[in-house]
Scaffold this active site. Structure first.
Site, mmCIF file in Angstrom:
data_model
loop_
_atom_site.group_PDB
_atom_site.id
_atom_site.type_symbol
_atom_site.label_atom_id
_atom_site.label_comp_id
_atom_site.label_asym_id
_atom_site.label_seq_id
_atom_site.Cartn_x
_atom_site.Cartn_y
_atom_site.Cartn_z
ATOM 1 N N THR A 67 71.619 -16.517 72.818
ATOM 2 C CA THR A 67 72.342 -15.278 72.543
ATOM 3 C C THR A 67 71.839 -14.756 71.208
ATOM 4 O OG1 THR A 67 74.157 -16.361 71.390
ATOM 5 C CG2 THR A 67 74.388 -16.139 73.758
ATOM 6 N N LYS A 71 67.414 -13.864 70.899
ATOM 7 C CA LYS A 71 66.852 -13.444 72.181
ATOM 8 C C LYS A 71 65.390 -12.984 72.070
ATOM 9 C CE LYS A 71 71.060 -12.231 74.633
ATOM 10 N NZ LYS A 71 71.752 -11.261 75.481
ATOM 11 N N ASN A 92 67.075 -14.567 77.600
ATOM 12 C CA ASN A 92 68.381 -15.214 77.412
ATOM 13 C C ASN A 92 68.478 -16.532 78.176
ATOM 14 O OD1 ASN A 92 68.732 -14.393 80.068
ATOM 15 N ND2 ASN A 92 70.878 -13.852 79.776
ATOM 16 N N ASP A 107 70.443 -11.208 82.297
ATOM 17 C CA ASP A 107 71.511 -10.206 82.107
ATOM 18 C C ASP A 107 71.354 -9.038 83.090
ATOM 19 O OD1 ASP A 107 72.931 -11.458 80.117
ATOM 20 O OD2 ASP A 107 71.846 -10.483 78.484
ATOM 21 N N ALA A 131 71.860 1.987 74.360
ATOM 22 C CA ALA A 131 70.435 1.626 74.415
ATOM 23 C C ALA A 131 70.179 0.323 73.665
ATOM 24 C CB ALA A 131 69.591 2.760 73.828
ATOM 25 N N ALA A 134 71.921 -4.991 76.075
ATOM 26 C CA ALA A 134 72.449 -5.009 77.449
ATOM 27 C C ALA A 134 71.873 -3.842 78.246
ATOM 28 C CB ALA A 134 73.976 -4.942 77.420
HETATM 29 P P1 NDP Z 1 73.897 -3.902 70.927
HETATM 30 O O1 NDP Z 1 74.522 -4.028 69.577
HETATM 31 O O2 NDP Z 1 72.467 -4.262 71.114
HETATM 32 O O3 NDP Z 1 74.057 -2.358 71.420
HETATM 33 C C1 NDP Z 1 75.279 -1.693 71.324
HETATM 34 C C2 NDP Z 1 75.146 -0.300 71.944
HETATM 35 O O4 NDP Z 1 76.426 0.328 71.915
HETATM 36 C C3 NDP Z 1 74.186 0.627 71.189
HETATM 37 O O5 NDP Z 1 73.547 1.482 72.098
HETATM 38 C C4 NDP Z 1 75.158 1.431 70.298
HETATM 39 O O6 NDP Z 1 74.653 2.702 69.945
HETATM 40 C C5 NDP Z 1 76.318 1.594 71.253
HETATM 41 N N1 NDP Z 1 77.582 1.873 70.562
HETATM 42 C C6 NDP Z 1 78.379 0.994 69.909
HETATM 43 N N2 NDP Z 1 79.459 1.624 69.421
HETATM 44 C C7 NDP Z 1 79.357 2.942 69.781
HETATM 45 C C8 NDP Z 1 80.163 4.095 69.576
HETATM 46 N N3 NDP Z 1 81.321 4.033 68.913
HETATM 47 N N4 NDP Z 1 79.736 5.275 70.099
HETATM 48 C C9 NDP Z 1 78.563 5.346 70.799
HETATM 49 N N5 NDP Z 1 77.746 4.280 71.012
HETATM 50 C C10 NDP Z 1 78.143 3.100 70.515
HETATM 51 O O7 NDP Z 1 74.832 -4.727 71.886
HETATM 52 P P2 NDP Z 1 74.440 -5.327 73.325
HETATM 53 O O8 NDP Z 1 73.701 -4.293 74.082
HETATM 54 O O9 NDP Z 1 73.849 -6.669 73.173
HETATM 55 O O10 NDP Z 1 75.888 -5.552 73.964
HETATM 56 C C11 NDP Z 1 76.696 -4.448 74.360
HETATM 57 C C12 NDP Z 1 77.919 -4.980 75.070
HETATM 58 O O11 NDP Z 1 77.526 -5.588 76.288
HETATM 59 C C13 NDP Z 1 78.674 -6.065 74.272
HETATM 60 O O12 NDP Z 1 80.040 -5.729 74.238
HETATM 61 C C14 NDP Z 1 78.466 -7.337 75.086
HETATM 62 O O13 NDP Z 1 79.607 -8.174 75.047
HETATM 63 C C15 NDP Z 1 78.253 -6.776 76.488
HETATM 64 N N6 NDP Z 1 77.457 -7.671 77.329
HETATM 65 C C16 NDP Z 1 77.995 -8.042 78.531
HETATM 66 C C17 NDP Z 1 77.302 -8.876 79.361
HETATM 67 C C18 NDP Z 1 77.911 -9.277 80.655
HETATM 68 O O14 NDP Z 1 77.386 -10.209 81.282
HETATM 69 N N7 NDP Z 1 78.957 -8.621 81.113
HETATM 70 C C19 NDP Z 1 75.960 -9.389 79.018
HETATM 71 C C20 NDP Z 1 75.456 -8.889 77.758
HETATM 72 C C21 NDP Z 1 76.208 -8.069 76.951
HETATM 73 P P3 NDP Z 1 73.673 2.900 68.673
HETATM 74 O O15 NDP Z 1 72.301 2.495 69.112
HETATM 75 O O16 NDP Z 1 73.808 4.351 68.366
HETATM 76 O O17 NDP Z 1 74.238 2.016 67.584
#
Ligand code: NDP
Length: 282
Positions: A67, A71, A92, A107, A131, A134
């Protein structure tokens, strides 16, 4: 004396790893398949990864999950990557085959496996919110599954543009980036809409900034958030009679795929989902 382990060991390396639901799910799945295997979690900081990977090889672990924050940085320690892991630039799941370490990313595959229960992704028009890691994993796997178009909607332009560029350059999908400002209106032609942001994690009231009226009953609406599984975003979609998919399905399926990679056998997916529900008290 042989150093062949009596049990096979799988580990999870991350930071933090305390209270990880995957460990609970995997140990239950091993027991349900009558495998005397163990799934251990290790808190590994970035500067410890080198030692940890040497230990992983020497101690003969069968496989691992990685994790954040490992990764990407684990890749130089591996001998081979799956096509998806190469495209995403993130791993992962690792399996040892003799002394070779093979890296994959389950994932996105877990998401697509969940999606296939309600629709065939082929030639579909997809809108993905977010973006980050995930989103990248899901978008690449959807592109490899034959979707026609992916619109990446993200607050930060650079991440969104990079993902759209990767998809256009390395896969057959047609991808575009749209900046996320105010409430995003989902285009009418979208078939599948995915919240792949962290919005809604641990907060059932947290709103994803979209125009809810733009959700139509013909759409499949999915969320990556697994706790709580019924997010505000999915509630809005459900009210508009969309087909909904929760993040728990993705989490279970990425585990199902990893289990098969490590053991060669299909686990009981129902046991895995039930164990997660028990662990998360939902
Ligand atoms: P990252 O930190 O890599 O990405 C987060 C994303 O969310 C970015 O695109 C970010 O935008 C956006 N974001 C966060 N807050 C806001 C907001 N207030 N308004 C608009 N955009 C927002 O996280 P991950 O991609 O690794 O994980 C995302 C989620 O996916 C987590 O909650 C994780 O728990 C979940 N997940 C679930 C899995 C499953 O099996 N169900 C597997 C893997 C992850 P910006 O680029 O602008 O910051």
């Amino acid at each position: 004396m042989s150093n062949t382990p009596l049990q096979e060991l799988i580990c999870l390396m991350g930071q933090p790893v305390a209270g990880n639901p995957t460990q609970f799910m995997m140990e239950r799945a091993f027991a349900a398949s009558a495998l005397d295997w163990r799934y251990l979690t290790f808190e590994i900081s970035p500067d410890q990864l080198d030692d940890a990977m040497r230990g992983f090889r020497v101690m003969g672990f069968r496989g691992a999950n990685f994790t954040l924050p490992h990764k990407v940085s684990v890749i130089p320690y591996l001998d081979e990557l799956s096509q998806a892991a190469q495209l995403m630039g993130a791993v992962n799941c690792v399996v040892r085959s003799d002394d070779r370490l093979l890296g994959d990313n389950t994932d996105g595959k877990g998401f697509v496996q969940s999606l296939r229960k309600v629709t065939d992704p082929k030639e579909k028009n997809v809108v993905i919110l977010g973006a980050g890691g995930a989103s990248r994993a899901i978008a690449v796997e959807l592109a490899l599954s034959g979707v026609e178009k992916i619109t990446v909607v993200n607050r930060t332009a650079q991440r969104g543009e990079e993902l759209a560029e990767l998809l256009n350059d390395k896969t057959d999908v047609q991808a575009e980036y749209q900046r996320w400002e105010d409430n995003f209106a989902i285009p009418e032609e979208a078939d599948i809409v995915i919240n792949a942001t962290s919005i809604g994690l641990g907060d059932v009231e947290e709103r994803v900034p979209i125009e809810v009226e733009s959700l139509q009953s013909s759409m499949v609406v999915a969320d990556v958030i697994f706790n709580p599984p019924m997010t505000w975003f999915l509630e809005q979609a459900d009210k508009r009679s969309c087909t909904i998919l929760d993040g728990l399905g993705m989490l279970v399926n990425q585990g199902v795929i990893a289990f098969k990679i490590w053991t060669g056998i299909d686990p009981d997916a129902d046991v895995m989902r039930e164990s997660l529900e028990e662990y998360l008290e939902i």
